[in-house]
Design an enzyme around this catalytic site. Structure first.
Site, short mmCIF file in Angstrom:
data_model
loop_
_atom_site.label_atom_id
_atom_site.label_comp_id
_atom_site.label_asym_id
_atom_site.label_seq_id
_atom_site.Cartn_x
_atom_site.Cartn_y
_atom_site.Cartn_z
N ASP A 180 0.86 -1.18 0.00
CA ASP A 180 0.00 0.00 0.00
C ASP A 180 0.89 1.23 0.00
OD1 ASP A 180 -1.74 2.13 0.50
OD2 ASP A 180 -3.12 0.86 1.64
N ARG A 242 -13.45 -4.19 -4.43
CA ARG A 242 -14.21 -3.74 -5.59
C ARG A 242 -13.95 -4.70 -6.76
NH1 ARG A 242 -17.02 -1.54 -2.69
NH2 ARG A 242 -17.68 0.65 -2.60
N ASP A 266 -16.38 -11.70 -3.44
CA ASP A 266 -17.62 -11.09 -2.96
C ASP A 266 -18.06 -9.98 -3.91
OD1 ASP A 266 -19.71 -10.71 -0.89
OD2 ASP A 266 -18.76 -8.74 -0.68
N GLU A 271 -21.80 -6.42 -11.89
CA GLU A 271 -22.76 -6.92 -10.91
C GLU A 271 -24.17 -6.54 -11.31
OE1 GLU A 271 -21.63 -5.65 -6.97
OE2 GLU A 271 -19.62 -6.51 -7.15
N HIS A 299 -21.79 -9.59 -3.04
CA HIS A 299 -21.44 -8.25 -2.51
C HIS A 299 -22.04 -8.08 -1.11
CE1 HIS A 299 -20.20 -3.99 -3.94
NE2 HIS A 299 -20.06 -4.08 -2.63
#
Length: 333
Positions: A180, A242, A266, A271, A299
């Site tokens: 990150d 995402r 997920d 979607e 999700h």
């Protein structure tokens, strides 16, 4: 003669019908509009121009032409974390404050992430199917399970959720490596984890990879053919962030070529699921090469009754602060 106090208008375009949680927060001085539309074009211009604030879910895009209709609007609060569906540049020009709720489901998403990981890595999906379809009361036939202790968990995105996932990994005696570029140097020392400044390095050294980054211009398609080529053979990948971060075509190839052992999603690129995509066609048909290697949830990593109500409450409280000229806690712009 005593004048009545001014009433504010708040618009919640979709999903919320009764808005019970929001009404408790806003109180009698607010009128809550809940048209529950299928598309934003169903809402008349006179409504857009009359509202003081908007509570926005993630389904609709708030583009510049729509934002230009908001002549009274002081703020838009995303009921959730991601705000990639709002044109921030246009909002900034119009003086509309954009805020979100970044902390409502931290532990819930972390727990769901580990639910996906363990369902695959511990063979839970396989064992369940074996008992349902074949009645095989056996623990060894063809499962090839490995313990996760001492393996390396690679975390992409080390914000609130990434850190929560890392803490759980430490409880499993795993090594944790994260990438990150926006996290200050030194957090790795305080948490007893490892850091890499190079995404291919994370791919090469991780046995299990999990994604917790926001959707930005930098992260769209971040997990692509090149990334999968750098991954260890037989490693696994999980996404509760995402969907657009993972290129489905690339994941399809990586699974089919056995470069990736397991995948848990997920969120997906499109979607709800486009069942015509070859990856999902094979998954639905239960083709031999993908059997028990892909698990998908709709999700829902953030969801339980407590987190859902907390999210709506915090979003309403944030919008109320904005409308009443108090300092927002989670201002994006």
């Amino acid at each position: 003669r005593i004048q009545s106090m001014k009433k504010y208008k708040v618009l919640i375009p979709d999903r919320s019908i009764d808005a019970d949680v929001e009404k408790k927060v806003f109180g009698g001085r607010y009128e809550i509009l809940t048209p529950n539309v299928k598309q934003l074009s169903e809402i008349e211009d006179r409504v857009w121009s009359s509202v003081d604030g908007i509570l926005a879910w993630h389904d609709f895009e708030y583009k510049s032409h729509l934002l230009s209709k908001l002549s009274k609007c002081k703020g838009i609060v995303r009921i959730g974390t991601g705000y990639d569906n709002i044109n921030l540049e246009a909002a900034l020009k119009l003086g509309i404050i954009i805020s979100n709720v970044p902390d409502y489901g931290t532990n819930d998403v972390a727990d769901h992430t580990w639910g996906l990981i363990l369902s695959m890595e511990r063979g839970i999906v396989k064992y369940n199917r074996s008992l349902l379809q074949k009645g095989e009361w056996t623990w060894e036939k063809g499962f090839n399970l490995e313990r996760i202790q001492n393996k390396c968990l690679g975390i992409i995105g080390f914000g609130r959720i990434g850190v929560a996932v890392a803490r759980r990994a430490k409880a499993f005696d795993m090594e944790v490596l994260f990438y990150d570029p926006y996290v200050p140097i030194g957090i790795e020392k305080s948490l007893g984890v490892y850091r890499t400044h190079n995404l291919p390095d994370l791919a090469k050294n991780s046995d299990i990879i999990t994604i917790h980054a926001p959707l930005t211009k930098e992260t769209i398609g971040l997990i692509n053919d090149s990334f999968f080529k750098n991954m260890k053979f037989g490693s696994s990948i999980f996404n509760t962030a995402r969907g657009e971060i993972i290129e489905l075509d690339a994941l399809h190839i990586a699974l089919k070529e056995n470069k990736v052992k397991f995948a848990g999603l997920d969120v997906i690129e499109e979607e709800p699921i486009n069942y015509n995509h070859p990856l999902f066609e094979a998954w639905v048909k239960d083709e031999a090469w993908i059997k028990d290697r892909l698990v998908i949830t709709p999700h829902t990593a953030f969801y339980n009754e407590q987190s859902y109500n907390e999210m709506k409450q915090k979003a309403a409280e944030e919008l109320k602060r904005i409308i009443e000229h108090e300092s927002p806690l989670n201002k994006v712009i």
